[in-house]
Design an enzyme around this catalytic site. Structure first.
Site, mmCIF file in Angstrom:
data_model
loop_
_atom_site.group_PDB
_atom_site.id
_atom_site.type_symbol
_atom_site.label_atom_id
_atom_site.label_comp_id
_atom_site.label_asym_id
_atom_site.label_seq_id
_atom_site.Cartn_x
_atom_site.Cartn_y
_atom_site.Cartn_z
ATOM 1 N N CYS A 93 25.953 42.641 11.680
ATOM 2 C CA CYS A 93 25.816 44.083 11.552
ATOM 3 C C CYS A 93 25.499 44.588 12.951
ATOM 4 O O CYS A 93 24.575 44.099 13.590
ATOM 5 C CB CYS A 93 24.668 44.410 10.587
ATOM 6 S SG CYS A 93 24.135 46.124 10.692
ATOM 7 N N TYR B 226 -7.343 2.005 5.837
ATOM 8 C CA TYR B 226 -6.585 0.795 5.514
ATOM 9 C C TYR B 226 -6.621 -0.294 6.575
ATOM 10 O O TYR B 226 -6.060 -1.346 6.388
ATOM 11 C CB TYR B 226 -5.134 1.150 5.188
ATOM 12 C CG TYR B 226 -4.513 2.168 6.143
ATOM 13 C CD1 TYR B 226 -4.196 1.827 7.449
ATOM 14 C CD2 TYR B 226 -4.266 3.470 5.712
ATOM 15 C CE1 TYR B 226 -3.643 2.763 8.314
ATOM 16 C CE2 TYR B 226 -3.721 4.409 6.573
ATOM 17 C CZ TYR B 226 -3.407 4.047 7.868
ATOM 18 O OH TYR B 226 -2.880 4.969 8.723
ATOM 19 N N CYS C 125 19.826 49.559 12.049
ATOM 20 C CA CYS C 125 19.747 48.900 10.736
ATOM 21 C C CYS C 125 18.291 48.496 10.455
ATOM 22 O O CYS C 125 17.677 47.778 11.237
ATOM 23 C CB CYS C 125 20.638 47.672 10.722
ATOM 24 S SG CYS C 125 20.432 46.665 9.245
ATOM 25 N N CYS D 294 22.151 48.400 5.563
ATOM 26 C CA CYS D 294 22.404 49.754 6.064
ATOM 27 C C CYS D 294 23.803 50.271 5.714
ATOM 28 O O CYS D 294 24.147 51.393 6.038
ATOM 29 C CB CYS D 294 22.182 49.813 7.573
ATOM 30 S SG CYS D 294 23.458 48.935 8.500
ATOM 31 N N GLU E 206 0.850 -1.194 0.000
ATOM 32 C CA GLU E 206 0.000 0.000 0.000
ATOM 33 C C GLU E 206 0.881 1.237 0.000
ATOM 34 O O GLU E 206 2.004 1.202 0.481
ATOM 35 C CB GLU E 206 -0.869 0.043 1.276
ATOM 36 C CG GLU E 206 -1.834 -1.115 1.385
ATOM 37 C CD GLU E 206 -2.465 -1.215 2.763
ATOM 38 O OE1 GLU E 206 -2.391 -0.243 3.540
ATOM 39 O OE2 GLU E 206 -3.017 -2.283 3.060
ATOM 40 N N CYS F 166 27.135 45.905 5.837
ATOM 41 C CA CYS F 166 25.779 45.352 5.881
ATOM 42 C C CYS F 166 25.067 45.676 4.572
ATOM 43 O O CYS F 166 25.052 46.833 4.150
ATOM 44 C CB CYS F 166 25.007 45.939 7.053
ATOM 45 S SG CYS F 166 23.254 45.542 7.008
ATOM 46 N N LYS G 225 2.156 4.508 1.527
ATOM 47 C CA LYS G 225 2.172 5.048 2.886
ATOM 48 C C LYS G 225 1.830 6.533 2.776
ATOM 49 O O LYS G 225 2.607 7.326 2.257
ATOM 50 C CB LYS G 225 3.520 4.846 3.562
ATOM 51 C CG LYS G 225 3.511 5.247 5.027
ATOM 52 C CD LYS G 225 4.748 4.726 5.742
ATOM 53 C CE LYS G 225 4.652 4.820 7.242
ATOM 54 N NZ LYS G 225 4.593 6.162 7.780
ATOM 55 N N LYS H 96 10.993 2.943 3.134
ATOM 56 C CA LYS H 96 11.192 4.393 2.983
ATOM 57 C C LYS H 96 12.177 4.696 1.857
ATOM 58 O O LYS H 96 13.226 4.049 1.751
ATOM 59 C CB LYS H 96 11.763 4.974 4.294
ATOM 60 C CG LYS H 96 10.798 4.912 5.473
ATOM 61 C CD LYS H 96 9.689 5.933 5.315
ATOM 62 C CE LYS H 96 8.816 6.023 6.530
ATOM 63 N NZ LYS H 96 9.312 6.882 7.570
ATOM 64 N N ASP I 20 1.245 10.317 3.753
ATOM 65 C CA ASP I 20 1.884 11.204 4.719
ATOM 66 C C ASP I 20 0.846 12.191 5.240
ATOM 67 O O ASP I 20 0.764 13.332 4.825
ATOM 68 C CB ASP I 20 3.045 11.951 4.058
ATOM 69 C CG ASP I 20 3.998 12.504 5.097
ATOM 70 O OD1 ASP I 20 3.807 12.206 6.297
ATOM 71 O OD2 ASP I 20 4.922 13.229 4.715
HETATM 72 S S1 IVH Z 1 -0.773 0.364 8.763
HETATM 73 C C1 IVH Z 1 -0.119 -1.597 12.551
HETATM 74 N N1 IVH Z 1 -0.992 1.399 6.349
HETATM 75 O O1 IVH Z 1 2.001 5.243 9.070
HETATM 76 C C2 IVH Z 1 -0.112 -0.894 11.290
HETATM 77 N N2 IVH Z 1 -0.213 2.781 8.102
HETATM 78 O O2 IVH Z 1 4.431 4.759 10.571
HETATM 79 C C3 IVH Z 1 -0.486 0.495 11.442
HETATM 80 N N3 IVH Z 1 0.248 5.081 7.461
HETATM 81 O O3 IVH Z 1 0.507 5.369 12.220
HETATM 82 C C4 IVH Z 1 -0.578 1.259 10.261
HETATM 83 N N4 IVH Z 1 -0.313 4.886 5.353
HETATM 84 O O4 IVH Z 1 -0.548 6.735 10.359
HETATM 85 C C5 IVH Z 1 -0.643 1.606 7.632
HETATM 86 N N5 IVH Z 1 -1.276 2.206 4.185
HETATM 87 C C6 IVH Z 1 -0.929 2.416 5.464
HETATM 88 C C7 IVH Z 1 -0.488 3.665 5.932
HETATM 89 C C8 IVH Z 1 -0.128 3.803 7.268
HETATM 90 C C9 IVH Z 1 0.123 5.709 6.296
HETATM 91 C C10 IVH Z 1 0.734 5.724 8.717
HETATM 92 C C11 IVH Z 1 -0.136 5.484 9.915
HETATM 93 C C12 IVH Z 1 0.763 4.866 10.952
HETATM 94 C C13 IVH Z 1 2.116 5.271 10.468
HETATM 95 C C14 IVH Z 1 3.179 4.330 10.953
#
Ligand code: IVH
Length: 686
Positions: free
Chosen positions: A438, A238, A443, A423, A122, A420, A124, A326, A126
């Protein structure tokens, strides 16, 4: 679309609700808009008119009920304990770590190393993690993650998020909706919406949010749900935290179920037969993520089978069955057009790289700080160089390195100016310091920064007085120093750009309201070198009044615990300078009289107690919370130990909370902390 007159109000309201909710579902869940905004608004207004005439027809899932009761302001967010903890994820920073994780999963399950485990990948997101509880299909509660065990109840704000369904839609194509179910996901903002919010803030002189994630958090933790409603927050779900009898056996099926129920689910999910397919997904998204209209924080890889997930369980705060892959911070190549020099509040000259604008992780970057001259030498950076810049999380963009192969020989070395740039007075480099400054107290650049600092949060907190206004005041000669703010008149403000009658009143009222801030804030607002909020607090506590502070001498200053010789000298020098003395006198003469502060031990519940703050509080910054404790004669420290009496745990509390629990230290929520404070205020007031 004229209302069908043969329909009763009841039928029409029901039909409108259905159409509006369906449109929101098509738009937010299926990503296939069916109604234009104007059409949606027309139907919405029609429903509103019927409901105003017939309040008995208002249903809990009516889209008019997102901001119920006209949106009353929320005073505090009540604690919202989670049925099951909201966990975090372990990270994998490269493909090798992902493969190792796959091996660990198999070892733990007793599966041979060569066999395959099925995974789901999935995006992730932000954003901000949220938990939604639906009772009999209706949205009953919305909460933040908090420390994972206890979050904050933000139900009115969650209801104001249009992409969150107020009712789960039952369907034949998915299992029945349990009577009680808690779903979890993420609330986030698209880049476009983020840009709109910042542009609006800018108009009003409010500093911009650093990134979409902060903007989403700020929008969700609003005290006024109408503000939340005005921001087009997205959501995606999710996982489930808790449910009463849901017959779903895998993560993949769960995602299909959530989507069928009308909850937004990210479309880019993939079921993978083995880790190699998961790796392929991660690699594909390395470039794909740049085109997404929102920020992506990596890929979450999850074991698909719930039976296997249960067998794997969790270790500390993360499940063994999932991992976050990541990507390295995105670096982009661009050219340094010039090196500009900025003059700060304390006169320090900071070199800034003026860049050929480039988009880095979704944000256009045109400047990057170079810190100081030594840093430029260390990187051997020249004007005209090609450089790699990166934006890592929240920080300001930085120049990582110079691409030396791209040099043509036409690059120019940079020297800090000897005068500066604002000034034109000579600059100095103090012994043992890298900074060049400065030292002209008049100034204009310094005065500008001083006024901005003076008006800022934590200092005199003059709401609505932003950089835009301050620049205009200075340019038009309306102010020459901070004291002039207090003699501004309305007719002077009205001719300014973007200034209306109301805004002028608001600004003048805010200026007036700042006249009697506590001494600590006033001392901080003066902008004395080395005197941050915390030191200002110590000074206020020690001296109690401005008059006594003005008579301080270096010897006495040094006796104050935590104030070192450099700070003592800086304060002394500041007070010796006649320009500063005159400014303070001028402030007094225009009615700025800081409120005196208690200097004795105090007798409240925190007197003599050692208190530690952790996490983010809703109403105070950590400094403000600590100041309150100290005002009552308590001691605020940074680390939890056996000597700690109270831990005050805000949103996102982590290791300190765990340690305090281990040591059986009394843990207070923000509300409890407030109640204790106010229980003491009776004794404290004059
Ligand atoms: S699963 C036990 N799925 O990432 C699993 N988390 O770093 C819990 N997050 O607190 C989360 N997208 O806020 C899961 N597709 C995704 C996610 C996701 C973003 C966030 C979530 C979690 C944090 C952990």
């Amino acid at each position: 679309m004229a209302p069908n007159t043969s329909q009763t109000d009841e039928q029409r309201a029901c039909e409108l609700r259905r159409q509006l909710n369906e449109a929101a579902y098509q738009y937010y869940v299926l990503d296939q808009p069916t109604l234009s905004d104007a059409h949606y608004d027309a139907l919405f207004r029609e429903l509103l008119t019927i409901e105003q005439r017939r309040p008995d027809l208002v249903a809990p899932d009516s889209p008019t009920q997102r901001v119920a009761g006209g949106g009353e302001a929320i005073t505090t967010f009540a604690p919202a304990p989670h049925q099951a903890p909201m966990l975090s994820l372990d990270n994998a920073f490269n493909i090798g770590e992902l493969r190792e994780w796959d091996q660990r999963v198999k070892r733990f399950l007793g599966i041979e190393a060569g066999a395959a485990v099925e995974y789901v990948c999935e995006i992730k997101m932000d954003g901000l993690a949220v938990s939604l509880t639906y009772e009999n299909g209706l949205l009953a509660r919305g909460a933040t993650r908090g420390n994972g065990t206890v979050g904050e109840d933000i139900t009115p704000n969650i209801r104001a998020v249009r992409s969150v369904p107020l009712r789960i839609r039952p369907t034949d194509s998915a299992p029945p909706v349990p009577a009680l179910i808690e779903v979890r996901g993420e609330v986030y903002l698209n880049h476009a919406e983020f840009a709109t919010i910042n542009a609006e803030n800018d108009e009003r002189g409010i500093p911009p949010f650093a990134n979409p994630r902060n903007a989403a958090a700020g929008s969700l933790r609003q005290k006024d749900p109408r503000v939340t409603a005005a921001r087009r927050l997205r959501s995606t779900f999710y996982t489930i935290g808790y449910s009463e009898g849901l017959a779903v056996e895998s993560q993949y099926d769960l995602l299909q179920t959530l989507r069928a129920w009308g909850l937004p689910v990210n479309p880019y999910t993939k079921r993978c037969a083995d880790i190699e397919q998961a790796i392929q997904f991660c690699e594909e998204w390395d470039s794909g993520r740049r085109e997404l209209p929102y920020d992506m924080d990596g890929v979450v890889v999850k074991v698909n089978s719930f039976r296997l997930q249960a067998a794997l369980g969790t270790v500390s705060r993360s499940p063994r069955w999932a991992i976050a892959f990541k990507y390295p911070a995105q670096q982009v190549k661009t050219q340094v057009r010039d090196i500009a020099v900025q003059v700060g509040r304390t006169g320090i000259l900071t070199p800034i790289a003026v860049l050929e604008p480039v988009s880095v992780a979704g944000v256009v970057v045109s400047r990057a700080t170079l810190h100081n001259e030594d840093e430029i030498r260390r990187k051997d950076l020249r004007i005209g160089d090609w450089v790699m810049v990166q934006r890592a999380g929240e920080v300001i963009p930085e120049v990582v390195e110079v691409v030396k192969e791209d040099r043509t020989g036409h690059e120019a070395e940079f020297r800090m100016p000897e005068r500066c740039p604002i000034c034109n007075q000579p600059v100095v480099r103090r012994e043992g310091e890298v900074a060049i400054r400065c030292v002209n107290p008049r100034c204009p650049a310094q005065i500008r920064e001083q006024v901005i600092h003076f008006a800022s949060r934590g200092a005199m907190e003059i709401d609505g007085l932003g950089e835009k206004q301050i620049d205009q005041f200075l340019e038009r000669g309306l102010i020459r120093d901070v004291a002039d703010l207090y003699t501004l008149r309305k007719e002077q403000l009205l001719p300014l750009e973007r200034m209306g009658d109301k805004l002028a009143d608001n600004i003048l009222n805010a200026i007036t309201a700042s006249r009697n801030r506590p001494l600590s804030r006033f001392l901080f607002a003066l902008g004395i070198r080395f005197v941050g909020y915390r030191t200002a607090e110590l000074l206020a506590q020690h001296y109690g009044s401005l008059e006594r502070f003005l008579q301080s001498n270096p010897d006495e200053l040094e006796t104050i615990p935590e104030i070192g010789p450099n700070t003592a000298r800086a304060i002394y020098e500041f007070l010796q300078d006649s320009a500063n003395r005159n400014l303070i006198e001028k402030l007094k003469s225009v009615g700025v009289v800081p409120t005196e502060q208690l200097t004795t031990g105090g007798s409240g519940p925190f007197a003599g107690k050692v208190v530690v703050f952790t996490g983010t509080l809703a109403k105070y910054t950590r400094e403000e919370g600590e100041a309150l404790v100290r005002q009552q004669g308590g001691k605020a420290t940074g680390n939890v130990s056996k000597a700690t009496d109270y831990l005050i745990a805000g949103e996102g509390a982590g290791s300190k909370l765990a340690r305090a629990q281990q040591l059986q230290i009394t843990i207070l929520t923000e509300e409890e902390f407030e109640r204790m404070l106010s229980s003491a205020s009776g004794e404290k007031s004059e």
